[in-house]
Write a protein that holds these residues in place. Structure first.
Motif, PDB file in Angstrom:
ATOM      1  N   UNK A 172      38.117   7.433 -12.995  1.00 30.46           N
ATOM      2  CA  UNK A 172      39.524   7.678 -13.311  1.00 30.46           C
ATOM      3  C   UNK A 172      40.099   8.673 -12.299  1.00 30.46           C
ATOM      4  N   UNK A 173      40.999   8.185 -11.449  1.00 30.72           N
ATOM      5  CA  UNK A 173      41.497   8.974 -10.330  1.00 30.72           C
ATOM      6  C   UNK A 173      42.503  10.016 -10.809  1.00 30.72           C
ATOM      7  N   UNK A 174      42.275  11.255 -10.392  1.00 31.93           N
ATOM      8  CA  UNK A 174      43.212  12.352 -10.609  1.00 31.93           C
ATOM      9  C   UNK A 174      43.786  12.741  -9.251  1.00 31.93           C
ATOM     10  N   UNK A 175      45.099  12.634  -9.103  1.00 31.75           N
ATOM     11  CA  UNK A 175      45.753  13.019  -7.842  1.00 31.75           C
ATOM     12  C   UNK A 175      46.318  14.420  -8.004  1.00 31.75           C
ATOM     13  N   UNK A 176      45.681  15.379  -7.324  1.00 31.94           N
ATOM     14  CA  UNK A 176      46.072  16.779  -7.451  1.00 31.94           C
ATOM     15  C   UNK A 176      47.156  17.140  -6.450  1.00 31.94           C
ATOM     16  N   UNK A 216      36.522  16.566  -2.783  1.00 26.91           N
ATOM     17  CA  UNK A 216      37.154  15.250  -2.718  1.00 26.91           C
ATOM     18  C   UNK A 216      36.075  14.248  -3.114  1.00 26.91           C
ATOM     19  N   UNK A 217      36.390  13.303  -3.977  1.00 24.97           N
ATOM     20  CA  UNK A 217      35.406  12.289  -4.323  1.00 24.97           C
ATOM     21  C   UNK A 217      35.279  12.069  -5.811  1.00 24.97           C
ATOM     22  N   UNK A 218      34.216  11.333  -6.173  1.00 23.35           N
ATOM     23  CA  UNK A 218      33.984  10.951  -7.558  1.00 23.35           C
ATOM     24  C   UNK A 218      32.910  11.829  -8.169  1.00 23.35           C
ATOM     25  N   UNK A 219      33.295  12.572  -9.199  1.00 25.15           N
ATOM     26  CA  UNK A 219      32.354  13.349  -9.999  1.00 25.15           C
ATOM     27  C   UNK A 219      32.834  13.243 -11.440  1.00 25.15           C
ATOM     28  N   UNK A 220      32.664  14.277 -12.228  1.00 31.41           N
ATOM     29  CA  UNK A 220      33.173  14.238 -13.599  1.00 31.41           C
ATOM     30  C   UNK A 220      34.672  13.972 -13.606  1.00 31.41           C
ATOM     31  N   UNK A 221      35.343  14.499 -12.590  1.00 27.38           N
ATOM     32  CA  UNK A 221      36.738  14.159 -12.323  1.00 27.38           C
ATOM     33  C   UNK A 221      36.786  13.508 -10.949  1.00 27.38           C
ATOM     34  N   UNK A 263      29.643   9.894   3.606  1.00 37.32           N
ATOM     35  CA  UNK A 263      30.811  10.102   2.756  1.00 37.32           C
ATOM     36  C   UNK A 263      32.033   9.734   3.577  1.00 37.32           C
ATOM     37  N   UNK A 264      32.917   8.928   2.982  1.00 36.90           N
ATOM     38  CA  UNK A 264      34.090   8.440   3.699  1.00 36.90           C
ATOM     39  C   UNK A 264      35.365   8.865   2.985  1.00 36.90           C
ATOM     40  N   UNK A 265      36.381   9.153   3.781  1.00 36.92           N
ATOM     41  CA  UNK A 265      37.691   9.487   3.242  1.00 36.92           C
ATOM     42  C   UNK A 265      38.755   9.094   4.251  1.00 36.92           C
ATOM     43  N   UNK A 266      39.974   8.956   3.775  1.00 38.89           N
ATOM     44  CA  UNK A 266      41.085   8.582   4.653  1.00 38.89           C
ATOM     45  C   UNK A 266      42.268   9.515   4.424  1.00 38.89           C
ATOM     46  N   UNK A 267      43.126   9.602   5.433  1.00 37.45           N
ATOM     47  CA  UNK A 267      44.343  10.409   5.359  1.00 37.45           C
ATOM     48  C   UNK A 267      45.527   9.547   5.767  1.00 37.45           C
ATOM     49  N   UNK A 268      46.582   9.621   4.978  1.00 38.63           N
ATOM     50  CA  UNK A 268      47.811   8.911   5.364  1.00 38.63           C
ATOM     51  C   UNK A 268      49.020   9.719   4.906  1.00 38.63           C
ATOM     52  N   UNK A 269      50.060   9.652   5.698  1.00 38.63           N
ATOM     53  CA  UNK A 269      51.285  10.377   5.365  1.00 38.63           C
ATOM     54  C   UNK A 269      52.187   9.474   4.540  1.00 38.63           C
ATOM     55  N   UNK A 305      51.103  14.449   2.545  1.00 44.95           N
ATOM     56  CA  UNK A 305      49.870  13.891   3.107  1.00 44.95           C
ATOM     57  C   UNK A 305      48.900  13.564   1.980  1.00 44.95           C
ATOM     58  N   UNK A 306      48.419  12.335   1.944  1.00 39.40           N
ATOM     59  CA  UNK A 306      47.511  11.877   0.892  1.00 39.40           C
ATOM     60  C   UNK A 306      46.087  11.770   1.431  1.00 39.40           C
ATOM     61  N   UNK A 307      45.148  12.454   0.764  1.00 39.74           N
ATOM     62  CA  UNK A 307      43.730  12.388   1.107  1.00 39.74           C
ATOM     63  C   UNK A 307      43.028  11.552   0.033  1.00 39.74           C
ATOM     64  N   UNK A 308      42.454  10.426   0.449  1.00 42.31           N
ATOM     65  CA  UNK A 308      41.850   9.481  -0.494  1.00 42.31           C
ATOM     66  C   UNK A 308      40.396   9.187  -0.121  1.00 42.31           C
ATOM     67  N   UNK A 309      39.701   8.493  -1.043  1.00 36.38           N
ATOM     68  CA  UNK A 309      38.318   8.065  -0.810  1.00 36.38           C
ATOM     69  C   UNK A 309      38.102   6.757  -1.574  1.00 36.38           C
ATOM     70  N   UNK A 310      37.059   6.000  -1.251  1.00 33.14           N
ATOM     71  CA  UNK A 310      36.867   4.689  -1.888  1.00 33.14           C
ATOM     72  C   UNK A 310      36.009   4.692  -3.142  1.00 33.14           C
ATOM     73  N   UNK A 311      35.550   5.834  -3.610  1.00 35.22           N
ATOM     74  CA  UNK A 311      34.535   5.878  -4.669  1.00 35.22           C
ATOM     75  C   UNK A 311      35.176   5.880  -6.056  1.00 35.22           C
ATOM     76  N   UNK A 312      34.689   4.994  -6.913  1.00 38.07           N
ATOM     77  CA  UNK A 312      35.233   4.843  -8.261  1.00 38.07           C
ATOM     78  C   UNK A 312      34.133   4.814  -9.325  1.00 38.07           C
TER      79      UNK A 312
END
Length: 560
Positions: free
Chosen positions: A234-238, A265-270, A307-313, A350-357
Motif C-alpha cells: 500500500x503506497x504512501x506518498x509523503x 524509500x521502498x517497501x516495508x511495513x509502510x 535496489x531501483x528507484x526513479x525520479x520525475x518532475x 519532484x516525485x521519487x518512486x520505486x517498483x516494489x509492491x
C-alpha cells in the motif's frame, strides 16, 4: 502551553509509528520471533494483521483474549472490540521495552502504535480481520495510528488509544454501524446524525483539549497526509520540502517526525514514495537534488541484490540527468544519487518512486538530502578586494542576491527598506501570499515589492509607523535592519538562542531609538550585527549592499 506529558505522548506516538518500520522489523529478523512461544498466527500468515511488522500472534495472546471475554456469552464482534479497548484504558502512556503486544500488556505501557498492535492481535484471536491505519503529518510534525477492523461485514475504525469510534447508529450497542476510514476521510464524521463515542475519560483528563481535538476529531482523518491502511503493498506518498534559501539540506538527525517519510524509500511495513516540493528556485537555472544512500534492507537480499528507484518532475521543471537509480548491495560505499534538473518556475514538484509492491520488504535507508544550485561562475569586478567579498559570493551562488549588472555588484550602494524586506522574505522561505489589503498608506498593491511586504506584515516582520506609512523606497538604516532581523529571529522561534548584548558598550548607544534598543541588543548578542568601528553602532547610518550581504549570511549560518 501544552504540558510535558502531552508532548511526550505525541512524541512517543509518532516515534513508534516511524521506528516500527526498521528497528522492530530488524529485531525480529535478528532474534527470531519464535522466542515468543507457540503461534496462533505466524509472523508471515496473511491472516495476521501484525505480519506487516513480521510479528506473530502467540497462544499467550489467545489466552489473554479468553480471560478478557470470560463470563460473557454471545457477544457480537463489536462488543468484543469494545471490551478489548476497555481492557487497555488504564495502561500508561510511554515507550515500552519493545512493541510486542505481550510486552505492552505485561508492562501496561504503550502509545498509539503499540495499543493498536494489542487491539489487532486480540481481535484476530476472535476471527476479526484487521489492519493498521496511519494518519501522518497532522498536526504538523505529529501523527496517529488506529485500527480498522472488519465488523458486521464492513471496515470500521476503532481508536484504542482514546477508546473512540464514530457511528450513525449510536443507540445500537450490539451491532452499530461504525464508520470506516474512507467514510471519515470523505467527511462523513461531520454529518449531523454521526456521533463520536469516547470511552477513555482517563486519557481525556491526562491530555489537554489540544491533544483530544487533534487526535480524535474528524479533521485528522480528513487532513492527515498521507493517511490510510498501511502495508508493503500500500503506497504512501509523503510530502517533503526543501528550499534553496531557508532549508536546503536534511541530515540524518532531520529524518524524523518533522520530515516524515524521509528516512527510507521502498517497501516495508509502510510503502514509501516521496513527493518533494522544491522552492525559491530561479527559473532557467540548473539544480541538483542529491539523495545520500545509507544501506539496503529487506527480504529480497540474495534474490534481488539491486535496489531501483526513479525520479520525475511533476511540475515546474524538467530532469536533465539522473532520473533513475540502481544500487547493488555489493557496491559499497554507495555513491550519492544526483538528480539534475532545470527549473522552469520558482517551485518544482519532484516525485521519487520505486517498483516494489510487496509482499516482501525491499527498501533503501537514507542518510540525507541536499538541494543546491549548480554553480555558475560569478565575476563581480568591483568586489575583488572588498572585505565582504566571500559573503557576497556565497549569497550570489545561492541566488539570494544578484549584481546590478553581470560584472558589477555595487557593494557600497544603499539598499531600500522594500529591497531588504523582499530579501528577508526570500531567505525565510515565506511564500504564502496574504490576500489581506495592506493598511500601509504608501503601498497601493501594484508595486513590485507589494506581495513581499504583505507577507512580511502578516508574519510580524515589519509594520508601518504611527501614521500608517512604511517609506518603502527610503534607504534602510542600521537600527531599522536590527529590528527586522530580530523579528526574523522571533519568526524562526529560536528562543533558545537568545543572547542579549549590552547596548551601552557602544559610545553612541543614546542615539539608538527606544523602539530599536531591544532589537539591537538581541542581534548584537547573537553575533548577527556588530558595531561599525571603535565601539560605534551608528544606528542612523544607511546600510550598504555589502553590509546587507554580511548580515544576511550570518543570519542564515546561525539559524539554518
Amino acid at each position: 502551553m501544552k504540558n510535558r506529558k502531552t508532548f511526550m505522548f505525541f512524541f512517543t506516538s509518532i516515534l513508534l509509528i516511524v521506528s516500527l518500520v526498521f528497528s522492530f522489523f530488524d529485531k525480529v529478523l535478528a532474534n527470531g520471533s519464535e522466542q515468543q512461544g507457540e503461534f496462533f498466527l505466524k509472523k508471515d500468515d496473511p491472516k495476521n494483521p501484525l505480519s506487516i511488522f513480521r510479528v506473530p500472534i502467540t497462544n499467550e495472546i489467545v489466552k489473554i483474549a479468553e480471560q478478557i471475554l470470560e463470563g460473557h456469552q454471545n457477544l457480537s464482534d463489536h462488543q468484543k472490540v469494545i471490551m478489548f479497548m476497555n481492557f487497555m484504558k488504564d495502561f500508561d502512556v510511554g515507550i515500552g521495552s519493545n512493541a510486542y503486544p505481550e510486552t505492552t500488556i505485561k508492562e501496561r505501557l504503550g502509545a498509539c502504535g503499540t495499543f493498536t498492535n494489542v487491539l489487532l492481535a486480540l481481535s484476530a484471536t476472535q476471527g476479526i480481520e484487521g489492519r493498521y491505519v496511519n494518519l501522518m503529518n497532522f498536526p504538523k510534525g505529529y501523527g496517529h495510528t488506529v485500527a480498522e477492523l472488519k465488523v458486521n461485514g464492513k471496515w470500521s475504525i476503532y481508536d484504542p488509544t482514546y477508546g473512540v469510534y464514530y457511528t450513525d447508529t449510536p443507540d445500537n450497542k450490539v451491532n452499530p454501524n461504525v464508520l470506516s476510514f474512507w467514510e471519515l476521510r470523505n467527511g462523513k464524521g461531520r454529518d449531523k446524525n454521526v456521533v463520536r463515542i469516547f470511552m477513555n475519560n482517563r486519557r481525556f483528563e491526562e491530555q489537554n483539549q489540544w491533544a483530544t481535538s487533534a487526535f480524535i476529531g474528524p479533521e485528522i482523518y480528513e487532513k492527515a497526509n498521507p493517511a490510510g491502511p498501511i502495508g508493503p503493498d500500500k503506497v504512501f506518498k509523503y510530502p517533503l520540502f526543501l528550499d534553496t534559501r531557508s532549508k536546503s539540506v536534511l541530515t540524518k538527525k532531520d529524518l524524523g517526525i518533522e520530515n516524515q517519510g524521509s528516512n527510507y524509500i521502498g517497501a516495508a511495513s509502510v510503502n514509501n514514495i516521496q513527493e518533494w516540493t522544491l522552492t525559491s528556485l530561479v527559473p532557467g537555472n540548473q539544480y541538483q537534488f542529491i539523495i545520500v544512500p545509507d544501506w539496503i534492507g529487506g527480504e529480497l537480499l540474495g534474490e534481488e541484490d539491486n535496489f531501483r528507484a526513479t525520479a520525475r518532475i511533476v511540475s515546474g521543471g524538467e530532469v536533465t540527468s539522473g532520473d533513475s537509480l540502481t544500487l547493488s548491495i555489493n557496491q559499497k560505499p554507495y555513491q550519492p544519487w544526483i538528480i539534475k534538473f532545470k527549473a522552469k518556475k520558482d517551485k518544482v514538484n519532484l516525485l521519487i518512486e520505486h517498483p516494489y509492491r510487496g509482499p516482501k520488504f525491499h527498501y533503501l535507508n537514507i542518510k540525507g538530502y541536499e538541494l543546491k544550485s549548480i554553480s555558475v561562475p560569478v565575476n563581480f569586478r568591483d568586489i575583488e578586494s572588498h572585505w565582504a567579498r566571500e559573503d557576497i559570493l556565497e549569497l550570489s551562488r545561492k541566488s539570494i542576491v544578484n549584481g546590478i549588472t553581470n560584472e558589477s555588484f555595487g557593494p557600497n550602494l544603499s539598499i531600500t527598506k522594500a529591497q531588504f524586506v523582499s530579501l528577508l522574505v526570500r531567505v525565510l522561505g515565506i511564500n504564502d501570499v496574504s490576500n489581506k489589503k495592506s493598511y500601509l498608506k504608501d503601498i497601493n498593491g501594484q508595486e513590485w515589492f507589494a506581495p513581499e511586504v504583505r507577507m512580511a506584515l502578516s508574519k510580524g516582520l515589519v509594520k508601518g509607523d504611527s501614521a500608517g506609512y512604511f517609506y518603502p523606497n527610503k534607504p534602510i538604516t542600521r537600527q531599522e535592519m536590527a529590528v527586522m532581523i530580530n523579528n526574523a529571529v522571533n519568526y524562526k522561534e529560536q528562543d533558545i538562542a537568545k543572547k542579549d548584548g549590552d547596548i551601552k558598550t557602544f559610545k553612541d548607544s543614546n542615539s539608538v531609538a527606544s523602539w530599536a534598543q531591544e532589537s539591537v541588543e538581541r542581534v548584537v548578542g547573537l553575533g548577527i550585527m556588530q558595531g561599525v568601528s571603535n565601539n560605534i553602532f551608528a544606528p542612523l547610518k544607511n546600510v550598504t549592499r555589502a553590509e546587507t550581504s554580511v548580515v544576511v549570511n550570518r543570519f542564515i549560518e546561525k539559524f539554518n
